[in-house]
Design an enzyme around this catalytic site. Structure first.
Site, PDB file in Angstrom:
ATOM      1  N   GLU A 189      47.991  58.952  28.204  1.00  0.00           N
ATOM      2  CA  GLU A 189      48.541  57.627  27.928  1.00  0.00           C
ATOM      3  C   GLU A 189      49.843  57.797  27.151  1.00  0.00           C
ATOM      4  O   GLU A 189      49.888  58.474  26.136  1.00  0.00           O
ATOM      5  CB  GLU A 189      47.516  56.789  27.135  1.00  0.00           C
ATOM      6  CG  GLU A 189      48.049  55.518  26.514  1.00  0.00           C
ATOM      7  CD  GLU A 189      48.726  54.546  27.506  1.00  0.00           C
ATOM      8  OE1 GLU A 189      48.206  54.353  28.609  1.00  0.00           O
ATOM      9  OE2 GLU A 189      49.802  54.018  27.141  1.00  0.00           O
ATOM     10  N   GLN A 190      50.892  57.124  27.622  1.00  0.00           N
ATOM     11  CA  GLN A 190      52.218  57.329  27.021  1.00  0.00           C
ATOM     12  C   GLN A 190      52.341  56.748  25.609  1.00  0.00           C
ATOM     13  O   GLN A 190      53.108  57.245  24.793  1.00  0.00           O
ATOM     14  CB  GLN A 190      53.297  56.729  27.925  1.00  0.00           C
ATOM     15  CG  GLN A 190      53.218  55.221  28.073  1.00  0.00           C
ATOM     16  CD  GLN A 190      54.269  54.650  29.023  1.00  0.00           C
ATOM     17  OE1 GLN A 190      55.080  55.387  29.557  1.00  0.00           O
ATOM     18  NE2 GLN A 190      54.244  53.354  29.221  1.00  0.00           N
ATOM     19  N   ARG A 195      42.278  40.415  25.705  1.00  0.00           N
ATOM     20  CA  ARG A 195      42.546  41.765  26.226  1.00  0.00           C
ATOM     21  C   ARG A 195      42.294  42.843  25.174  1.00  0.00           C
ATOM     22  O   ARG A 195      41.792  43.920  25.489  1.00  0.00           O
ATOM     23  CB  ARG A 195      43.991  41.897  26.675  1.00  0.00           C
ATOM     24  CG  ARG A 195      44.210  41.415  28.049  1.00  0.00           C
ATOM     25  CD  ARG A 195      45.674  41.249  28.318  1.00  0.00           C
ATOM     26  NE  ARG A 195      45.820  40.497  29.544  1.00  0.00           N
ATOM     27  CZ  ARG A 195      46.031  41.052  30.729  1.00  0.00           C
ATOM     28  NH1 ARG A 195      46.188  42.332  30.862  1.00  0.00           N
ATOM     29  NH2 ARG A 195      46.110  40.302  31.799  1.00  0.00           N
ATOM     30  N   TYR A 252      42.080  28.644  29.037  1.00  0.00           N
ATOM     31  CA  TYR A 252      40.645  28.947  28.930  1.00  0.00           C
ATOM     32  C   TYR A 252      40.360  29.524  27.548  1.00  0.00           C
ATOM     33  O   TYR A 252      41.271  29.995  26.852  1.00  0.00           O
ATOM     34  CB  TYR A 252      40.186  29.892  30.045  1.00  0.00           C
ATOM     35  CG  TYR A 252      40.951  31.186  30.195  1.00  0.00           C
ATOM     36  CD1 TYR A 252      40.644  32.314  29.453  1.00  0.00           C
ATOM     37  CD2 TYR A 252      41.999  31.292  31.113  1.00  0.00           C
ATOM     38  CE1 TYR A 252      41.327  33.500  29.614  1.00  0.00           C
ATOM     39  CE2 TYR A 252      42.694  32.478  31.282  1.00  0.00           C
ATOM     40  CZ  TYR A 252      42.353  33.581  30.539  1.00  0.00           C
ATOM     41  OH  TYR A 252      43.044  34.762  30.695  1.00  0.00           O
ATOM     42  N   ASP A 262      47.279  48.528  39.250  1.00  0.00           N
ATOM     43  CA  ASP A 262      48.621  47.998  39.492  1.00  0.00           C
ATOM     44  C   ASP A 262      49.583  49.056  40.027  1.00  0.00           C
ATOM     45  O   ASP A 262      50.614  48.723  40.605  1.00  0.00           O
ATOM     46  CB  ASP A 262      49.215  47.439  38.182  1.00  0.00           C
ATOM     47  CG  ASP A 262      48.765  46.005  37.917  1.00  0.00           C
ATOM     48  OD1 ASP A 262      47.847  45.527  38.612  1.00  0.00           O
ATOM     49  OD2 ASP A 262      49.330  45.366  37.004  1.00  0.00           O
TER      50      ASP A 262
HETATM   51  C1  LIG Z   1      50.109  36.606  32.869  1.00  0.00           C
HETATM   52  C2  LIG Z   1      49.070  37.549  33.447  1.00  0.00           C
HETATM   53  C3  LIG Z   1      47.733  37.146  33.466  1.00  0.00           C
HETATM   54  C4  LIG Z   1      46.765  37.965  34.072  1.00  0.00           C
HETATM   55  N1  LIG Z   1      45.460  37.562  34.096  1.00  0.00           N
HETATM   56  C5  LIG Z   1      44.520  38.314  34.725  1.00  0.00           C
HETATM   57  C6  LIG Z   1      43.155  37.889  34.772  1.00  0.00           C
HETATM   58  O1  LIG Z   1      42.801  36.834  34.253  1.00  0.00           O
HETATM   59  N2  LIG Z   1      42.254  38.689  35.406  1.00  0.00           N
HETATM   60  C7  LIG Z   1      42.616  39.885  36.001  1.00  0.00           C
HETATM   61  O2  LIG Z   1      41.752  40.563  36.570  1.00  0.00           O
HETATM   62  N3  LIG Z   1      43.902  40.322  35.948  1.00  0.00           N
HETATM   63  C8  LIG Z   1      44.861  39.571  35.330  1.00  0.00           C
HETATM   64  N4  LIG Z   1      46.154  40.001  35.265  1.00  0.00           N
HETATM   65  C9  LIG Z   1      46.510  41.305  35.885  1.00  0.00           C
HETATM   66  C10 LIG Z   1      46.142  42.481  34.994  1.00  0.00           C
HETATM   67  O3  LIG Z   1      46.712  42.329  33.714  1.00  0.00           O
HETATM   68  C11 LIG Z   1      46.640  43.803  35.589  1.00  0.00           C
HETATM   69  O4  LIG Z   1      46.342  43.829  36.960  1.00  0.00           O
HETATM   70  C12 LIG Z   1      45.931  44.985  34.904  1.00  0.00           C
HETATM   71  O5  LIG Z   1      46.253  45.028  33.529  1.00  0.00           O
HETATM   72  C13 LIG Z   1      46.345  46.299  35.566  1.00  0.00           C
HETATM   73  O6  LIG Z   1      45.702  47.354  34.906  1.00  0.00           O
HETATM   74  P1  LIG Z   1      46.186  48.862  35.139  1.00  0.00           P
HETATM   75  O7  LIG Z   1      45.301  49.689  34.288  1.00  0.00           O
HETATM   76  O8  LIG Z   1      46.276  49.136  36.587  1.00  0.00           O
HETATM   77  O9  LIG Z   1      47.679  48.874  34.615  1.00  0.00           O
HETATM   78  P2  LIG Z   1      48.289  48.613  33.115  1.00  0.00           P
HETATM   79  O10 LIG Z   1      47.452  47.612  32.388  1.00  0.00           O
HETATM   80  O11 LIG Z   1      49.712  48.294  33.335  1.00  0.00           O
HETATM   81  O12 LIG Z   1      48.113  50.004  32.397  1.00  0.00           O
HETATM   82  C14 LIG Z   1      48.948  51.097  32.694  1.00  0.00           C
HETATM   83  C15 LIG Z   1      48.906  52.060  31.520  1.00  0.00           C
HETATM   84  O13 LIG Z   1      49.630  53.237  31.893  1.00  0.00           O
HETATM   85  C16 LIG Z   1      50.443  53.640  30.811  1.00  0.00           C
HETATM   86  N5  LIG Z   1      51.554  54.415  31.417  1.00  0.00           N
HETATM   87  C17 LIG Z   1      52.566  53.944  32.193  1.00  0.00           C
HETATM   88  N6  LIG Z   1      53.360  54.954  32.601  1.00  0.00           N
HETATM   89  C18 LIG Z   1      52.837  56.098  32.076  1.00  0.00           C
HETATM   90  C19 LIG Z   1      53.198  57.473  32.169  1.00  0.00           C
HETATM   91  N7  LIG Z   1      54.233  57.893  32.893  1.00  0.00           N
HETATM   92  N8  LIG Z   1      52.451  58.389  31.502  1.00  0.00           N
HETATM   93  C20 LIG Z   1      51.368  57.993  30.774  1.00  0.00           C
HETATM   94  N9  LIG Z   1      50.979  56.696  30.658  1.00  0.00           N
HETATM   95  C21 LIG Z   1      51.694  55.762  31.318  1.00  0.00           C
HETATM   96  C22 LIG Z   1      50.874  52.342  30.153  1.00  0.00           C
HETATM   97  O14 LIG Z   1      51.282  52.539  28.808  1.00  0.00           O
HETATM   98  C23 LIG Z   1      49.580  51.526  30.254  1.00  0.00           C
HETATM   99  O15 LIG Z   1      48.732  51.742  29.139  1.00  0.00           O
HETATM  100  C24 LIG Z   1      47.151  39.211  34.643  1.00  0.00           C
HETATM  101  C25 LIG Z   1      48.482  39.629  34.589  1.00  0.00           C
HETATM  102  C26 LIG Z   1      49.441  38.810  33.992  1.00  0.00           C
HETATM  103  C27 LIG Z   1      50.876  39.283  33.941  1.00  0.00           C
END
Ligand SMILES: Cc1cc2nc3c(=O)[nH]c(=O)nc-3n(C[C@H](O)[C@H](O)[C@H](O)COP(=O)(O)OP(=O)(O)OC[C@H]3O[C@@H](n4cnc5c(N)ncnc54)[C@H](O)[C@@H]3O)c2cc1C
Length: 406
Positions: free
Chosen positions: A42-43, A116, A224, A304
């Protein structure tokens, strides 16, 4: 009965996960419970939660329950009774999806609203208690190389070798860029304001125990309850021609937000009136088109990083959590690394692409006006109280269990 995703494998792998967000940490837990050794990179210097609330639908909640987080979710979360769509000015209820006990009975897992930071705390504590997971913070991965024997990556001064690598590093994924080239995410023409309002500042009964989505021309407003019902989480989405801030997040001003929602229902005005100016942030909302191929050989993507999704179905994190369980299932029987990764991708691509497209479609549907809005409302009111069955009934804990190929 031991649930399949928790069953041990007879050939543990050393797995690298880039990204300690909701997706990366859930993947680490699912893989570790299946018997693998996992290193998370994790960065940031700790896994932090950006944003405020998150909705966790039953399809994702059942994975978190199987990871042992049910008690924590019940304590910190809030269980809504319904999702309601309402009209921006009159407040008329256009449609309703029943949740609460009905969701529990119908889907076998509840629908939660949670902050969150609370969800991240739960995942980090579960990861810390797992002897076969190592969480490396301040470890930014920018490149890697792979051959038939494994994947080599560098984090600062440290070199690591793993059998396979999962990029769970979010919408601006470095792993994705290394695999497929660096391409900017698309600005979707929507900006989201996010804030928390303490319930004790509002008139009693103003906020029903529901997820409420107010539909209006060119905008929508979601609220909510989170933190056991003590705060109202608000997401206010407005169409904007461009996003000029250098960062993906920018401070916003109350006067701009009030101007955006002038003329909206009194409930919205009361929420805005009770919002502290200094706590306002706005986010440019970006996404990408569904990918045809996620990974190459021993490297793949999750969450994502491969299917960034607009929040208009509240499913982005849910999809990342589903990915995590299916990925672990694909590795639960000593499967060949490359074959298991391709199998995982094949099992997940259609569903996640469907949610990406549905969320994009909602960006238009939620913001209609005039006759189109009237037709939309009429169709929505006939959709019935269980229109989300297909989404919420999916059980990621059972998907991929037939993937046995040594
Ligand atoms: C306004 C809003 C509301 C939302 N509401 C919902 C909801 O109600 N329900 C739902 O299911 N989803 C919701 N989402 C979507 C959800 O937030 C994302 O889909 C989810 O957080 C994605 O998780 P992830 O772990 O894939 O990515 P992220 O949460 O983006 O995590 C990626 C991680 O990787 C780390 N990282 C990045 N690059 C590097 C690197 N090179 N080396 C090491 N670490 C790195 C980052 O620091 C971060 O900790 C919402 C999004 C938004 C914008």
């Amino acid at each position: 009965m031991i649930h399949p995703v928790l069953a041990t494998t007879d050939s543990p792998r050393n797995i690298g996960v880039v990204g300690g967000g909701i997706g990366g940490l859930t993947a680490a837990l699912c893989l570790a419970r299946a018997g693998h050794n996992v290193q998370v990179f994790e960065q940031t210097d700790e896994s932090v939660a950006t944003g405020a609330g998150i909705q966790v639908s039953p399809n994702a909640a059942r994975v978190l329950h199987h990871l042992g987080l049910q008690d924590a979710l019940m304590t910190k979360g809030f269980l809504p009774k319904a999702t309601q769509m309402r009209s921006w000015r009159s407040g008329r209820v256009i449609s309703e999806t029943t949740l609460g006990d009905v969701a529990l009975e119908r889907y076998g897992a509840p629908y939660y609203h949670i902050h969150r930071a609370d969800l991240m705390d739960m995942l980090v504590s579960a990861v810390s208690a797992e002897p076969t997971i190592r969480l490396n913070v301040s470890s930014r991965i920018t490149n890697f190389s792979q051959d038939a024997t494994g994947v080599r990556l560098v984090a600062g001064e440290h070199k690591h070798q793993v059998d396979l690598l999962i990029g769970a590093d979010g919408i601006h994924s470095s792993v994705r860029a290394c695999l497929w080239g660096d391409q900017q995410a698309d600005f979707t023409g929507n900006v989201a304001w996010r804030m928390l309002v303490p319930v004790n500042r509002l008139p009693e009964g103003l906020i029903a125990p529901n997820a409420t989505v107010w539909w209006g021309p060119g905008k929508h407003f979601v609220h909510y309850l989170v933190k056991g019902g003590d705060y109202v989480n608000c997401v206010c989405v407005v169409e904007k021609a461009e996003w000029q801030a250098e960062s993906w997040v920018a401070a916003g001003s109350m006067s701009e937000l009030q101007a955006d929602f002038a003329g909206w229902h009194d409930t919205i005005q009361q929420l805005l009136d009770q919002t502290d100016d200094g706590t306002l942030f706005k986010w440019g909302l970006f996404d990408r088109a569904p990918m045809r191929t996620w990974g190459i050989d021993r490297v793949s993507l999750l969450g994502d990083a491969c299917h960034p999704t607009l929040p208009f179905m509240a499913q982005g994190a849910a999809m990342a959590i589903e990915d995590a369980a299916v990925l672990a299932n694909c590795f639960s029987n000593g499967a060949d690394v490359v074959a298991a990764l391709r199998r995982y991708e094949d099992l997940r691509k259609a569903r996640t692409a469907g949610v990406q497209r549905g969320s994009r479609r909602n960006a238009t549907v939620f913001h209609l006006s005039g006759l189109k809005a009237w037709l939309r409302d009429r169709a929505a009111s006939k959709a019935g109280k269980h229109s989300m069955d297909r989404l919420y009934r999916y059980d990621p804990l059972t998907v991929g269990l037939d993937a046995v190929s040594k």
